[in-house]
Write a protein that holds these residues in place. Structure first.
Motif, short mmCIF file in Angstrom:
data_model
loop_
_atom_site.label_atom_id
_atom_site.label_comp_id
_atom_site.label_asym_id
_atom_site.label_seq_id
_atom_site.Cartn_x
_atom_site.Cartn_y
_atom_site.Cartn_z
N LEU A 121 -1.39 0.88 4.40
CA LEU A 121 -1.89 -0.09 5.37
C LEU A 121 -2.78 -1.13 4.70
CD1 LEU A 121 -2.37 -1.10 8.27
CD2 LEU A 121 -4.23 0.58 8.45
N LYS A 122 -3.62 -0.69 3.78
CA LYS A 122 -4.50 -1.63 3.06
C LYS A 122 -3.69 -2.70 2.33
CE LYS A 122 -7.97 -0.51 0.50
NZ LYS A 122 -8.80 0.18 -0.51
N GLU A 123 -2.63 -2.26 1.65
CA GLU A 123 -1.81 -3.19 0.88
C GLU A 123 -1.10 -4.18 1.80
OE1 GLU A 123 0.70 -0.54 -1.26
OE2 GLU A 123 -0.83 -0.01 -2.76
N GLU A 124 -0.53 -3.67 2.91
CA GLU A 124 0.19 -4.53 3.85
C GLU A 124 -0.77 -5.48 4.57
OE1 GLU A 124 2.01 -1.47 6.07
OE2 GLU A 124 3.78 -1.34 4.78
N HIS A 125 -1.98 -5.00 4.83
CA HIS A 125 -2.98 -5.83 5.50
C HIS A 125 -3.42 -6.99 4.59
CE1 HIS A 125 -5.98 -6.43 8.68
NE2 HIS A 125 -6.82 -6.79 7.70
N SER A 126 -3.59 -6.72 3.30
CA SER A 126 -3.96 -7.77 2.35
C SER A 126 -2.85 -8.81 2.25
CB SER A 126 -4.23 -7.16 0.97
OG SER A 126 -5.35 -6.32 1.01
N LEU A 142 6.91 -8.87 9.65
CA LEU A 142 7.10 -7.61 8.91
C LEU A 142 5.85 -6.75 8.99
CD1 LEU A 142 8.96 -8.91 5.70
CD2 LEU A 142 9.93 -7.56 7.59
N TYR A 143 4.68 -7.39 8.95
CA TYR A 143 3.40 -6.67 9.05
C TYR A 143 3.26 -6.01 10.42
CZ TYR A 143 -1.66 -5.98 9.53
OH TYR A 143 -2.90 -5.45 9.77
N VAL A 144 3.65 -6.74 11.47
CA VAL A 144 3.58 -6.18 12.83
C VAL A 144 4.50 -4.96 12.94
CG1 VAL A 144 4.11 -6.63 15.26
CG2 VAL A 144 2.93 -8.37 13.90
N LYS A 145 5.69 -5.04 12.36
CA LYS A 145 6.62 -3.91 12.38
C LYS A 145 6.05 -2.71 11.62
CE LYS A 145 11.01 -6.38 12.87
NZ LYS A 145 12.30 -6.72 12.21
N SER A 146 5.40 -2.99 10.49
CA SER A 146 4.83 -1.90 9.68
C SER A 146 3.71 -1.19 10.44
CB SER A 146 4.32 -2.43 8.34
OG SER A 146 3.15 -3.21 8.51
N ARG A 147 2.96 -1.93 11.27
CA ARG A 147 1.90 -1.32 12.06
C ARG A 147 2.48 -0.40 13.14
NH1 ARG A 147 -2.98 -5.17 13.62
NH2 ARG A 147 -1.67 -5.44 15.47
N LYS A 148 3.58 -0.83 13.73
CA LYS A 148 4.23 0.02 14.74
C LYS A 148 4.77 1.30 14.10
CE LYS A 148 5.55 -3.82 17.76
NZ LYS A 148 6.68 -4.63 18.30
N ARG A 149 5.30 1.15 12.90
CA ARG A 149 5.80 2.32 12.16
C ARG A 149 4.64 3.27 11.83
NH1 ARG A 149 8.23 -0.35 8.65
NH2 ARG A 149 6.69 -0.31 6.98
N LEU A 150 3.51 2.70 11.43
CA LEU A 150 2.32 3.49 11.13
C LEU A 150 1.85 4.24 12.38
CD1 LEU A 150 -0.01 4.23 9.15
CD2 LEU A 150 -1.22 2.25 10.05
N ALA A 151 1.92 3.58 13.54
CA ALA A 151 1.50 4.21 14.79
C ALA A 151 2.33 5.47 15.07
CB ALA A 151 1.63 3.23 15.95
N ARG A 152 3.64 5.39 14.81
CA ARG A 152 4.52 6.55 15.01
C ARG A 152 4.17 7.67 14.04
NH1 ARG A 152 8.34 2.32 15.59
NH2 ARG A 152 9.10 2.61 13.46
N SER A 204 -4.03 2.05 18.72
CA SER A 204 -4.35 0.64 18.42
C SER A 204 -3.12 -0.15 18.03
CB SER A 204 -5.37 0.57 17.28
OG SER A 204 -6.56 1.23 17.62
N PHE A 205 -2.24 0.48 17.25
CA PHE A 205 -1.08 -0.22 16.71
C PHE A 205 0.22 0.07 17.47
CE2 PHE A 205 -3.10 -0.41 12.20
CZ PHE A 205 -3.87 -1.48 12.62
N GLY A 206 0.18 1.00 18.40
CA GLY A 206 1.39 1.37 19.14
C GLY A 206 1.83 0.27 20.08
N THR A 207 3.10 0.32 20.45
CA THR A 207 3.64 -0.66 21.38
C THR A 207 3.31 -0.25 22.81
OG1 THR A 207 5.48 -1.02 19.87
CG2 THR A 207 5.74 -1.86 22.11
#
Length: 304
Positions: A121-126, A142-152, A204-207
């Protein structure tokens, strides 16, 4: 003539019985009085109970505070597990230790996975901050998609933590009630803090989807209230950078973009703080588990 009288000496028929002295037989287990370290550990557990009651405002600072308290709890537990009398007590009950090891292994596993996820998450956020400066909407998507994936993935960690493994009954000689009870409490507060962390990021990051169909007015009102409640879930600083703040950057004004960028920088700092706090908890969990393994190995040595 004077008669001769012999002097007789009489002795009691029974020897006097010594008064019985009341005495206390010492137990080979841990002393009945709790060790001072157990009292210190209970104080730290009480601090975490108080922390959990202040959960109205789910902020990143609140999460970091909980992680710091949890690390202290496990450090105190590790000190207790390394006491000679504790090891002597535990080595008589390998089955009980095995159950404890299952709990600690589960926590070690989830925090190990979390370390990998938070680093990603840190790397994608930067990278997302660079994309925001360049107004590169494709990379932002792509960042928004990665956050949703992280939420799962965080939701999976929640499910793992919620799995309950019954600890063996501690009513055998050698394991005191205080020691068993305080270890149960440590497992309880570890679960509480872990769920607050993993659930917070997941929410926080879930849809958040709300389907609007033709329905009665009272049903619509309930959905609106439910939507408002959903907005309050998660960690405040994570929740503030929603998908709507990141999309259509080219249409946003200079001031609006500046505010969004500042929130992203602040969130980066909080992600680092949470990463550091969870890493300290991870290390303290490993240390406590090693202490339990040492107690188990001592028991096997005594068998041989």
């Amino acid at each position: 003539m004077v008669g001769v009288f012999r002097r007789s000496i009489s002795f009691p028929n029974k020897t006097p019985v010594k008064p019985s002295l009341s005495h206390h037989v010492r137990s080979i287990s841990l002393p009945c009085r709790s060790h001072p370290l157990i009292f210190q550990l209970k104080d730290q557990i009480a601090n975490l109970h108080s922390w959990s009651l202040n959960s109205d405002s789910h902020t990143a600072a609140w999460i970091c505070d909980g992680l710091n308290h949890l690390k202290t709890v496990h450090n105190h537990l590790d000190d207790i597990l390394n006491l000679p009398q504790t090891r002597d007590s535990l080595r008589h009950h390998p089955h009980w230790i095995d159950k404890l090891l299952e709990h600690f292994l589960r926590f070690v596993d989830v925090y190990g996975i979390f370390q990998t996820l938070i680093l990603s998450l840190k790397e994608e956020h930067s990278a997302a901050q660079v994309a925001m400066r360049r107004k590169d909407e494709e990379k932002i998507a792509l960042y928004v998609k990665s956050r949703k994936r992280l939420a799962r993935q965080m939701a999976k960690l929640v499910s793992t933590v919620q799995k309950k493994t019954k600890i063996a009954e501690q009513g055998q000689a050698g394991v005191t009630a205080d020691l068993a009870a305080v270890i149960e409490e440590v497992i309880g507060v570890t679960t509480t803090v872990s769920l607050a962390l993993f659930n917070g990021i997941s929410e926080s990051f879930g849809t958040k989807k709300i389907t609007w169909k033709w329905t009665r007015l009272d049903s619509v009102t309930k959905k609106v209230k439910k939507s408002a409640e959903e907005e309050k879930k998660g960690i405040q600083e994570f929740r503030e950078i929603g998908s709507e703040n990141l999309r259509e950057l080219k249409k946003k004004g200079k001031e609006e973009t500046k505010i969004a960028m500042k929130k992203m920088r602040d969130l980066e700092d909080w992600i680092s703080d949470i990463e550091n706090g969870s890493q300290r908890v991870f290390r303290s969990l490993i240390s406590a588990r090693v202490s339990l393994l040492n107690a188990l190995s001592q028991q096997q040595e005594h068998k041989n």
